[in-house]
Design a protein around this motif. Structure first.
Motif, PDB file in Angstrom:
ATOM      1  N   PRO A 201       0.799  -1.233   0.000  1.00 25.15           N
ATOM      2  CA  PRO A 201       0.000   0.000   0.000  1.00 25.15           C
ATOM      3  C   PRO A 201       0.830   1.281   0.000  1.00 25.15           C
ATOM      4  O   PRO A 201       0.282   2.364  -0.215  1.00 25.15           O
ATOM      5  N   LEU A 202       2.132   1.173   0.247  1.00 24.92           N
ATOM      6  CA  LEU A 202       2.982   2.367   0.188  1.00 24.92           C
ATOM      7  C   LEU A 202       3.171   2.852  -1.247  1.00 24.92           C
ATOM      8  O   LEU A 202       3.376   4.047  -1.479  1.00 24.92           O
ATOM      9  N   ILE A 203       3.088   1.938  -2.220  1.00 27.35           N
ATOM     10  CA  ILE A 203       3.401   2.268  -3.608  1.00 27.35           C
ATOM     11  C   ILE A 203       2.559   3.420  -4.139  1.00 27.35           C
ATOM     12  O   ILE A 203       3.095   4.373  -4.731  1.00 27.35           O
ATOM     13  N   PRO A 204       1.218   3.416  -3.979  1.00 32.49           N
ATOM     14  CA  PRO A 204       0.440   4.555  -4.494  1.00 32.49           C
ATOM     15  C   PRO A 204       0.869   5.893  -3.903  1.00 32.49           C
ATOM     16  O   PRO A 204       0.886   6.907  -4.610  1.00 32.49           O
ATOM     17  N   PHE A 205       1.234   5.907  -2.619  1.00 32.45           N
ATOM     18  CA  PHE A 205       1.666   7.163  -1.996  1.00 32.45           C
ATOM     19  C   PHE A 205       3.023   7.597  -2.539  1.00 32.45           C
ATOM     20  O   PHE A 205       3.254   8.787  -2.762  1.00 32.45           O
ATOM     21  N   LEU A 206       3.926   6.649  -2.751  1.00 33.78           N
ATOM     22  CA  LEU A 206       5.215   6.978  -3.356  1.00 33.78           C
ATOM     23  C   LEU A 206       5.024   7.482  -4.779  1.00 33.78           C
ATOM     24  O   LEU A 206       5.723   8.407  -5.229  1.00 33.78           O
ATOM     25  N   ASP A 207       4.102   6.863  -5.484  1.00 31.91           N
ATOM     26  CA  ASP A 207       3.820   7.283  -6.857  1.00 31.91           C
ATOM     27  C   ASP A 207       3.370   8.745  -6.882  1.00 31.91           C
ATOM     28  O   ASP A 207       3.827   9.531  -7.721  1.00 31.91           O
ATOM     29  N   VAL A 208       2.499   9.114  -5.957  1.00 34.98           N
ATOM     30  CA  VAL A 208       2.022  10.499  -5.876  1.00 34.98           C
ATOM     31  C   VAL A 208       3.187  11.451  -5.633  1.00 34.98           C
ATOM     32  O   VAL A 208       3.320  12.488  -6.296  1.00 34.98           O
ATOM     33  N   GLU A 209       4.042  11.115  -4.670  1.00 37.44           N
ATOM     34  CA  GLU A 209       5.167  11.986  -4.350  1.00 37.44           C
ATOM     35  C   GLU A 209       6.119  12.128  -5.535  1.00 37.44           C
ATOM     36  O   GLU A 209       6.634  13.217  -5.805  1.00 37.44           O
ATOM     37  N   CYS A 210       6.359  11.036  -6.240  1.00 38.02           N
ATOM     38  CA  CYS A 210       7.249  11.086  -7.402  1.00 38.02           C
ATOM     39  C   CYS A 210       6.662  11.974  -8.495  1.00 38.02           C
ATOM     40  O   CYS A 210       7.383  12.769  -9.121  1.00 38.02           O
ATOM     41  N   ARG A 211       5.373  11.838  -8.755  1.00 33.60           N
ATOM     42  CA  ARG A 211       4.736  12.662  -9.798  1.00 33.60           C
ATOM     43  C   ARG A 211       4.835  14.132  -9.442  1.00 33.60           C
ATOM     44  O   ARG A 211       5.072  14.975 -10.318  1.00 33.60           O
ATOM     45  N   ARG A 212       4.655  14.454  -8.178  1.00 30.57           N
ATOM     46  CA  ARG A 212       4.762  15.855  -7.763  1.00 30.57           C
ATOM     47  C   ARG A 212       6.160  16.402  -7.999  1.00 30.57           C
ATOM     48  O   ARG A 212       6.338  17.598  -8.242  1.00 30.57           O
TER      49      ARG A 212
END
Length: 456
Positions: A201-212
């Motif tokens: 479940p960490l992956i979606p949050f990491l994905d958001v941070e990377c996109r930002r």
């Protein structure tokens, strides 16, 4: 006889209507409201024909106009009178009547179903212009953008959606949808996660941070509790993935299950050495097979100690022992403080072998970017500041060096502490610069001679 009875009934109704209207005042308004609601139920388009021709002065006399238009709009949509419903929404805006967001969304949905995608998008954008934080409207806009093939705009809509609703469900939705959209141009980063517990479940949050941050991430998560096999197998999926950064997140209770059973001092000493050796071996093997940056999370004993409130006063207390283990890791490999007290969820642990809820996962993802950004050259190397109102209070050209707000008491202490924070940045290799329209003759005495100036 029946026709005659019906005729007489209509005559009576007409006579009653005339009598009520002649009485005027509030009775007339109440009668209109009753008739309007009857038209809404039986023939909403006729009521709209009446209202659309009315003047603003006449509409101002209609009791509960906002509520009436809201009901009428939904009735028109229910009758599939999309044109009239769209006209009503537009007219309400011109009349200064604020309809609820649900009316706009229902209209947009109906327009989408009928193939009027351009009008549906215009409806949603009109709502977002009025209420930029409407999450459901933004979801509809994303769908329209995706279906029309506007990939860049769709990615931007997902970014905004997660910003408005940072829950795990929305982050997961955005991450899943990006896979359908295809990747955007951006600096790629390959990230791997090794964990002794479920950390997917960490992956979606990491994905958001990377996109930002303008990064296009790719992720690899080792199978559940298979981190040792992955690390010590040169042909494993981990090494085939070729990560640029590897996060190692092991739970203390997974490595030392006896921690909850009041272990003895000798057992704690032996286990401390074993954990130190285990982590060191993992890191050595990772370095031997990969050029990736290795980030090891610190341990956190967040459960209930068998020693209760005396834990921190006992030689065999688990809190002090956990700190000693983390010091060992810091000395050996420089571990990362990525877990905090209270960040773990026992409920998730028992139900799904997970450790963290949404709030902790967001914080963990944000913290992880402190390692990802420097790796990809995204850290800021220079801070540019103004002078008046930034390094000191007041305008030095007007009040002089002695009149500015800068000193050990308020107002003034806040500027001293801000300068101290900037000074600490210089010790980390970050440059400071000034961008100001001040007269040099006014500011140089402050920079060079003011007794409370930290930056010189």
């Amino acid at each position: 006889m029946q026709q005659r009875a019906e005729h007489e009934l209509k005559d009576w109704i007409t006579a009653a209507e005339v009598a009520l209207l002649e009485s005027g005042g509030q009775v007339t308004l109440e009668r209109f409201s009753w008739l309007a609601l009857g038209l809404v139920r039986r023939s909403p388009e006729k009521l709209w024909d009446l209202l659309r021709e009315a003047s603003k002065r006449e509409l101002d006399k209609v009791p509960g106009l906002e509520s009436l238009l809201e009901i009428l709009a939904k009735s028109l949509l229910g009758a599939e009178r999309l044109g009239e419903a769209a006209d009503l929404v537009k007219a309400a805006s011109l009349w200064g009547v604020r309809l609820s967001g649900s009316v706009y969304r229902q209209l947009a949905w109906a327009q989408m179903r009928s193939g009027e995608t351009t009008r549906a998008e215009a409806t949603i954008r009109e709502l977002l212009k009025r209420d930029a934080d409407d999450v459901e409207a933004l979801r509809l806009l994303y769908r329209l953008l995706r279906e029309s093939g506007r990939t860049t705009a769709a990615h931007d809509a997902l970014n905004r959606l997660v910003e408005l609703d940072p829950s795990g469900g929305t982050a997961t939705f955005a991450h899943r949808e990006r896979g359908k959209l295809g990747e955007m141009p951006g600096r790629p980063v390959r990230m791997a996660i090794l964990s002794s517990y479920v950390l997917d479940p960490l992956i979606p949050f990491l994905d958001v941070e990377c996109r930002r941050a303008g990064l296009t991430p790719a992720f690899y998560v080792t199978p559940f509790n298979q981190y040792t096999q992955e690390v010590f197998n040169p042909s494993s999926g981990l090494y085939s993935f070729g990560p640029e950064i590897v996060f190692v997140a092991l739970d203390l209770e997974d490595l030392f299950p006896a921690a909850r059973r009041a272990p003895s001092g000798d057992e704690l000493t032996r286990t401390r050495d074993e954990i130190r050796g285990t982590i060191a071996a993992l890191v050595r093997e990772l370095h031997a097979n990969s050029d990736a940056l290795i980030v090891v999370h610190e341990f956190a004993f967040t459960g209930w100690s068998p020693h209760g409130i005396l834990d921190n006063r006992r030689a065999d207390g688990l809190s002090r022992w956990t700190e000693d283990v983390n010091r060992d890791l810091a000395e050996d490999i420089g571990s990362s403080r990525a877990a905090t007290e209270g960040a773990q969820s026992r409920k998730l642990h028992y139900m799904a072998r997970m450790r963290h809820g949404d709030a902790a996962l967001r914080e963990l993802a944000h913290h992880s970017m402190r390692y990802v950004k420097p790796l990809k050259g995204l850290t800021r190397k220079c801070v540019v500041v103004d002078l008046d109102g930034t390094l000191w209070g007041g305008v030095v050209g007007e009040v002089g060096p002695e009149g500015i707000q800068l000193g050990p008491t308020a107002p003034g202490i806040e500027f001293v502490e801000f300068q101290e924070a900037l000074l600490n940045l210089t010790k980390r290799g970050i440059l400071l610069a000034i961008s100001s329209k001040n007269n040099p003759d006014d500011v140089m005495p402050v920079l060079r001679e003011h007794k409370h100036m930290v930056l010189r």
